[in-house]
Design a protein around this motif. Structure first.
Motif, PDB file in Angstrom:
ATOM      1  N   LEU A 153       0.835  -1.201   0.000  1.00  0.00           N
ATOM      2  CA  LEU A 153       0.000   0.000   0.000  1.00  0.00           C
ATOM      3  C   LEU A 153       0.871   1.253   0.000  1.00  0.00           C
ATOM      4  O   LEU A 153       0.556   2.249  -0.640  1.00  0.00           O
ATOM      5  CB  LEU A 153      -0.907  -0.022   1.234  1.00  0.00           C
ATOM      6  N   ASP A 154       2.008   1.159   0.695  1.00  0.00           N
ATOM      7  CA  ASP A 154       2.920   2.295   0.727  1.00  0.00           C
ATOM      8  C   ASP A 154       3.402   2.659  -0.661  1.00  0.00           C
ATOM      9  O   ASP A 154       3.415   3.832  -1.038  1.00  0.00           O
ATOM     10  CB  ASP A 154       4.129   1.956   1.608  1.00  0.00           C
ATOM     11  N   ASP A 155       3.814   1.609  -1.413  1.00  0.00           N
ATOM     12  CA  ASP A 155       4.341   1.881  -2.743  1.00  0.00           C
ATOM     13  C   ASP A 155       3.275   2.512  -3.623  1.00  0.00           C
ATOM     14  O   ASP A 155       3.552   3.447  -4.375  1.00  0.00           O
ATOM     15  CB  ASP A 155       4.858   0.588  -3.385  1.00  0.00           C
ATOM     16  N   LEU A 156       2.077   1.979  -3.528  1.00  0.00           N
ATOM     17  CA  LEU A 156       0.991   2.514  -4.353  1.00  0.00           C
ATOM     18  C   LEU A 156       0.695   3.970  -3.970  1.00  0.00           C
ATOM     19  O   LEU A 156       0.569   4.841  -4.824  1.00  0.00           O
ATOM     20  CB  LEU A 156      -0.253   1.652  -4.158  1.00  0.00           C
ATOM     21  N   HIS A 157       0.644   4.181  -2.667  1.00  0.00           N
ATOM     22  CA  HIS A 157       0.350   5.521  -2.167  1.00  0.00           C
ATOM     23  C   HIS A 157       1.461   6.496  -2.564  1.00  0.00           C
ATOM     24  O   HIS A 157       1.209   7.596  -3.061  1.00  0.00           O
ATOM     25  CB  HIS A 157       0.210   5.449  -0.642  1.00  0.00           C
ATOM     26  N   ASN A 158       2.705   6.063  -2.384  1.00  0.00           N
ATOM     27  CA  ASN A 158       3.830   6.928  -2.739  1.00  0.00           C
ATOM     28  C   ASN A 158       3.874   7.196  -4.236  1.00  0.00           C
ATOM     29  O   ASN A 158       4.185   8.301  -4.668  1.00  0.00           O
ATOM     30  CB  ASN A 158       5.148   6.286  -2.299  1.00  0.00           C
ATOM     31  N   TRP A 159       3.559   6.138  -5.014  1.00  0.00           N
ATOM     32  CA  TRP A 159       3.583   6.320  -6.473  1.00  0.00           C
ATOM     33  C   TRP A 159       2.573   7.388  -6.878  1.00  0.00           C
ATOM     34  O   TRP A 159       2.865   8.252  -7.709  1.00  0.00           O
ATOM     35  CB  TRP A 159       3.267   4.986  -7.136  1.00  0.00           C
ATOM     36  N   ALA A 160       1.411   7.337  -6.266  1.00  0.00           N
ATOM     37  CA  ALA A 160       0.393   8.329  -6.599  1.00  0.00           C
ATOM     38  C   ALA A 160       0.838   9.724  -6.172  1.00  0.00           C
ATOM     39  O   ALA A 160       0.644  10.700  -6.894  1.00  0.00           O
ATOM     40  CB  ALA A 160      -0.928   7.960  -5.932  1.00  0.00           C
ATOM     41  N   ARG A 161       1.465   9.816  -5.001  1.00  0.00           N
ATOM     42  CA  ARG A 161       1.849  11.134  -4.514  1.00  0.00           C
ATOM     43  C   ARG A 161       3.002  11.718  -5.310  1.00  0.00           C
ATOM     44  O   ARG A 161       2.986  12.889  -5.681  1.00  0.00           O
ATOM     45  CB  ARG A 161       2.234  11.050  -3.037  1.00  0.00           C
ATOM     46  N   LEU A 162       4.019  10.878  -5.601  1.00  0.00           N
ATOM     47  CA  LEU A 162       5.182  11.437  -6.279  1.00  0.00           C
ATOM     48  C   LEU A 162       4.894  11.724  -7.740  1.00  0.00           C
ATOM     49  O   LEU A 162       5.633  12.483  -8.375  1.00  0.00           O
ATOM     50  CB  LEU A 162       6.400  10.522  -6.123  1.00  0.00           C
ATOM     51  N   SER A 163       3.841  11.136  -8.278  1.00  0.00           N
ATOM     52  CA  SER A 163       3.499  11.419  -9.667  1.00  0.00           C
ATOM     53  C   SER A 163       2.613  12.651  -9.802  1.00  0.00           C
ATOM     54  O   SER A 163       2.275  13.022 -10.916  1.00  0.00           O
ATOM     55  CB  SER A 163       2.781  10.219 -10.280  1.00  0.00           C
ATOM     56  N   LEU A 181      12.977  30.080   8.268  1.00  0.00           N
ATOM     57  CA  LEU A 181      11.548  30.374   8.336  1.00  0.00           C
ATOM     58  C   LEU A 181      10.710  29.104   8.263  1.00  0.00           C
ATOM     59  O   LEU A 181       9.772  28.925   9.036  1.00  0.00           O
ATOM     60  CB  LEU A 181      11.144  31.296   7.179  1.00  0.00           C
ATOM     61  N   ILE A 182      11.023  28.236   7.302  1.00  0.00           N
ATOM     62  CA  ILE A 182      10.233  27.024   7.093  1.00  0.00           C
ATOM     63  C   ILE A 182      11.181  25.851   6.894  1.00  0.00           C
ATOM     64  O   ILE A 182      12.322  26.038   6.475  1.00  0.00           O
ATOM     65  CB  ILE A 182       9.310  27.175   5.855  1.00  0.00           C
ATOM     66  N   PRO A 183      10.757  24.622   7.227  1.00  0.00           N
ATOM     67  CA  PRO A 183      11.632  23.463   7.012  1.00  0.00           C
ATOM     68  C   PRO A 183      11.828  23.195   5.527  1.00  0.00           C
ATOM     69  O   PRO A 183      10.881  23.271   4.746  1.00  0.00           O
ATOM     70  CB  PRO A 183      10.879  22.315   7.696  1.00  0.00           C
ATOM     71  N   VAL A 184      13.062  22.888   5.156  1.00  0.00           N
ATOM     72  CA  VAL A 184      13.412  22.696   3.746  1.00  0.00           C
ATOM     73  C   VAL A 184      13.779  21.232   3.526  1.00  0.00           C
ATOM     74  O   VAL A 184      14.535  20.651   4.296  1.00  0.00           O
ATOM     75  CB  VAL A 184      14.582  23.621   3.347  1.00  0.00           C
ATOM     76  N   ASP A 185      13.212  20.612   2.483  1.00  0.00           N
ATOM     77  CA  ASP A 185      13.515  19.226   2.168  1.00  0.00           C
ATOM     78  C   ASP A 185      14.717  19.101   1.262  1.00  0.00           C
ATOM     79  O   ASP A 185      15.460  18.134   1.345  1.00  0.00           O
ATOM     80  CB  ASP A 185      12.307  18.576   1.485  1.00  0.00           C
ATOM     81  N   LEU A 186      14.887  20.049   0.372  1.00  0.00           N
ATOM     82  CA  LEU A 186      15.894  19.866  -0.655  1.00  0.00           C
ATOM     83  C   LEU A 186      16.485  21.219  -1.017  1.00  0.00           C
ATOM     84  O   LEU A 186      15.754  22.180  -1.243  1.00  0.00           O
ATOM     85  CB  LEU A 186      15.218  19.250  -1.894  1.00  0.00           C
ATOM     86  N   TYR A 187      17.805  21.290  -1.019  1.00  0.00           N
ATOM     87  CA  TYR A 187      18.500  22.526  -1.377  1.00  0.00           C
ATOM     88  C   TYR A 187      18.991  22.418  -2.812  1.00  0.00           C
ATOM     89  O   TYR A 187      19.676  21.477  -3.162  1.00  0.00           O
ATOM     90  CB  TYR A 187      19.685  22.767  -0.441  1.00  0.00           C
ATOM     91  N   ASN A 202       5.990  10.407  12.311  1.00  0.00           N
ATOM     92  CA  ASN A 202       7.341  10.826  12.698  1.00  0.00           C
ATOM     93  C   ASN A 202       7.878  11.914  11.787  1.00  0.00           C
ATOM     94  O   ASN A 202       8.820  12.608  12.140  1.00  0.00           O
ATOM     95  CB  ASN A 202       8.294   9.628  12.640  1.00  0.00           C
ATOM     96  N   LEU A 203       7.313  12.016  10.595  1.00  0.00           N
ATOM     97  CA  LEU A 203       7.860  12.948   9.622  1.00  0.00           C
ATOM     98  C   LEU A 203       7.230  14.328   9.738  1.00  0.00           C
ATOM     99  O   LEU A 203       7.682  15.253   9.107  1.00  0.00           O
ATOM    100  CB  LEU A 203       7.641  12.423   8.206  1.00  0.00           C
ATOM    101  N   LYS A 244      14.986  14.023  -7.442  1.00  0.00           N
ATOM    102  CA  LYS A 244      15.511  13.628  -6.123  1.00  0.00           C
ATOM    103  C   LYS A 244      14.409  13.706  -5.067  1.00  0.00           C
ATOM    104  O   LYS A 244      14.333  12.867  -4.163  1.00  0.00           O
ATOM    105  CB  LYS A 244      16.683  14.525  -5.741  1.00  0.00           C
ATOM    106  N   LEU A 245      13.537  14.703  -5.204  1.00  0.00           N
ATOM    107  CA  LEU A 245      12.431  14.799  -4.259  1.00  0.00           C
ATOM    108  C   LEU A 245      11.468  13.629  -4.449  1.00  0.00           C
ATOM    109  O   LEU A 245      10.920  13.109  -3.468  1.00  0.00           O
ATOM    110  CB  LEU A 245      11.711  16.132  -4.437  1.00  0.00           C
ATOM    111  N   ARG A 246      11.269  13.199  -5.691  1.00  0.00           N
ATOM    112  CA  ARG A 246      10.411  12.036  -5.945  1.00  0.00           C
ATOM    113  C   ARG A 246      10.981  10.793  -5.278  1.00  0.00           C
ATOM    114  O   ARG A 246      10.226   9.966  -4.732  1.00  0.00           O
ATOM    115  CB  ARG A 246      10.282  11.812  -7.453  1.00  0.00           C
ATOM    116  N   LYS A 247      12.311  10.661  -5.307  1.00  0.00           N
ATOM    117  CA  LYS A 247      12.929   9.519  -4.618  1.00  0.00           C
ATOM    118  C   LYS A 247      12.658   9.601  -3.120  1.00  0.00           C
ATOM    119  O   LYS A 247      12.390   8.601  -2.452  1.00  0.00           O
ATOM    120  CB  LYS A 247      14.435   9.495  -4.875  1.00  0.00           C
ATOM    121  N   LYS A 248      12.736  10.807  -2.587  1.00  0.00           N
ATOM    122  CA  LYS A 248      12.475  10.975  -1.154  1.00  0.00           C
ATOM    123  C   LYS A 248      11.027  10.623  -0.831  1.00  0.00           C
ATOM    124  O   LYS A 248      10.755   9.926   0.156  1.00  0.00           O
ATOM    125  CB  LYS A 248      12.778  12.422  -0.754  1.00  0.00           C
ATOM    126  N   VAL A 249      10.109  11.073  -1.677  1.00  0.00           N
ATOM    127  CA  VAL A 249       8.698  10.770  -1.439  1.00  0.00           C
ATOM    128  C   VAL A 249       8.477   9.260  -1.555  1.00  0.00           C
ATOM    129  O   VAL A 249       7.730   8.665  -0.778  1.00  0.00           O
ATOM    130  CB  VAL A 249       7.816  11.542  -2.441  1.00  0.00           C
TER     131      VAL A 249
END
Lengths: 186, 237
Positions: free
Chosen positions: B39-49, B146-152, B184-185, B169-174
């Motif tokens: 389910l994680d992979d499916l969910h992540n695939w949908a989100r990162l796409s 000011l705000i948390p940054v995921d990727l520089y 936790n995130l 690279k952000l898609r890989k992180k997602v």
């Protein structure tokens, strides 16, 4: 190796009155003569209360365009200055409509007015907004950066900095607040 | 074999070659028609796409970012659809210098975005303040204050290809995230929150400029000036 001919010492002479200064004197407007700038543009010192009168007279005499208004700080202990650069454009426009090609040496007549204010004195100048609409944001920026107040300005507030900012950042004696957001990132 | 075998011929060949046990007859239909995943992979695939970035930019970095929207670079193929509302966006690409005046607006935009949300700090200005870090009176030195940054994403400004690289690279992180670790995130106190003791005052900037009373008064006063009304034709210097 010393030069055998002594370099020509720039003679300390009073600046010669230019055409605008001569005209102002003939009309009975008090002003101070200043050195022309490196391009030969006439520079005239004006007292703050007389600025609107003189600017209105100059506008009536053809200086119809306020090209630039700004300020600067003379340095430690020096004065704060607001300057106004005026150009004659209408005459030039008539000339260019009359003939297809203007000769290359035709230059618009220019003059620069300067108002000197003591740093710890009254930093108020009458606004030129009534004469030149373009003075709106330029005077706001001068207020924002140097704290020179323009009396009669329709929106006497900061232009660039946050409205609640303390201090005037372009003054030489400005001290940067040590906010967390503005400390070095490394 | 030059020509492709039919599915039945393939089954015959497999059952003949998989002796002595024989081909698994039960799951062959299943494995040819069913995809097993988590389910994680499916969910992540949908989100990162479908990382929808907020249409946000303050300076020259946004010129490069805007090039992505056009057909030459075409970032729709990564599923990036620019959204003009923070409520619909889940990616904030901070493109351009952030000043002290812009900072509250940026933080508010970030807070209005729904979770999970990601931030790319694009360009030198948003990472350290860039060339403004030396003596600017108003530039924020690093948007991560000011705000948390995921990727520089360094560059001044980065090329559009570099933004693609950052998005990949952000898609890989997602793709590496899991639903069970989602709690936790969540950022808790990763950006500075100061209990300000502020006193509300009337706003100085209220959106009325030309319609303000002071403006009308100034225009009326200017119309009464003799010079403003009529300029003498020729008064030579």
């Amino acid at each position: 190796m010393p030069e055998d001919t002594a370099p020509a010492q720039p003679a300390i002479t009073a600046p010669q009155p230019g055409p605008v200064s001569t005209w102002l004197s003939s009309q009975g407007f008090e002003h101070a003569l200043l050195e022309p700038d490196h391009l030969g543009v006439e520079v005239i010192g004006v007292e703050a209360p007389f600025l609107p009168v003189i600017a209105a007279a100059l506008k009536a005499s053809g200086f119809d365009y306020l090209q630039c208004q700004g300020g600067y700080d003379e340095g430690p202990g020096g004065r704060l200055v607001s300057f106004y650069h005026l150009v004659k454009l209408a005459g030039l426009a008539d000339q260019s409509t009359a003939s297809q090609h203007l000769p290359g040496d035709v230059k618009p007549e220019e003059v620069r007015l300067k108002v000197f204010l003591a740093r710890d004195g009254d930093l108020t100048i009458p606004s030129l907004y009534g004469l030149f609409r373009g003075a709106d944001w330029q005077e706001r920026e001068t207020f924002d950066m140097y704290g020179i107040r323009f009396e009669g300005h329709p929106h006497p507030k900061r232009l660039l900095m946050p409205e609640d900012w303390k201090g005037y950042p372009m003054r030489k004696d400005y001290v940067q607040p040590d906010f967390y957001e503005m400390q070095d990132a490394y | 074999m030059a020509e492709a075998l039919s599915i039945n011929a393939l089954r015959d060949q497999r059952s003949a070659s998989c002796n002595p046990v024989g081909a698994p007859s039960v799951t062959s239909d299943l494995s040819e028609n069913v995809i097993l995943t988590t389910l994680d992979d499916l969910h992540n695939w949908a989100r990162l796409s479908s990382l929808w970035p907020l249409l946000y930019g303050t300076a020259c970095c946004f010129i490069e970012f805007a090039a992505l929207i056009g057909s030459r670079f075409d970032f729709d193929r990564f599923g990036l659809v620019p959204r003009s509302s923070p409520r619909q966006a889940d990616l904030l690409i901070v493109a351009g210098t952030v000043t002290m005046k812009m900072a509250p607006a940026l933080v508010r935009l970030y807070e209005q975005m729904p979770e999970p949300k990601y931030v790319i700090a694009m360009g030198a200005c948003t990472i350290t303040g860039g060339m403004f870090s030396a003596d600017s009176t108003t530039a924020v030195r690093g948007v991560d204050k000011l705000i948390p940054v995921d990727l520089y994403l360094p560059g001044c400004p980065p090329r559009p290809e570099a933004i693609f690289d950052a998005v990949i690279k952000l898609r890989k992180k997602v793709g590496n995230e899991a639903l069970s670790e989602r709690g936790n995130l969540m950022p808790t106190h990763r950006y500075l929150t100061v209990p300000h003791q502020l006193k509300a005052v009337e706003p100085i900037v209220d959106g009325r400029y030309l319609r303000a009373e002071t403006q009308k008064a100034a225009l009326a006063a200017a119309a009464e000036l003799p010079v403003g009304a009529a300029i003498p034709a020729t008064t030579t210097a």
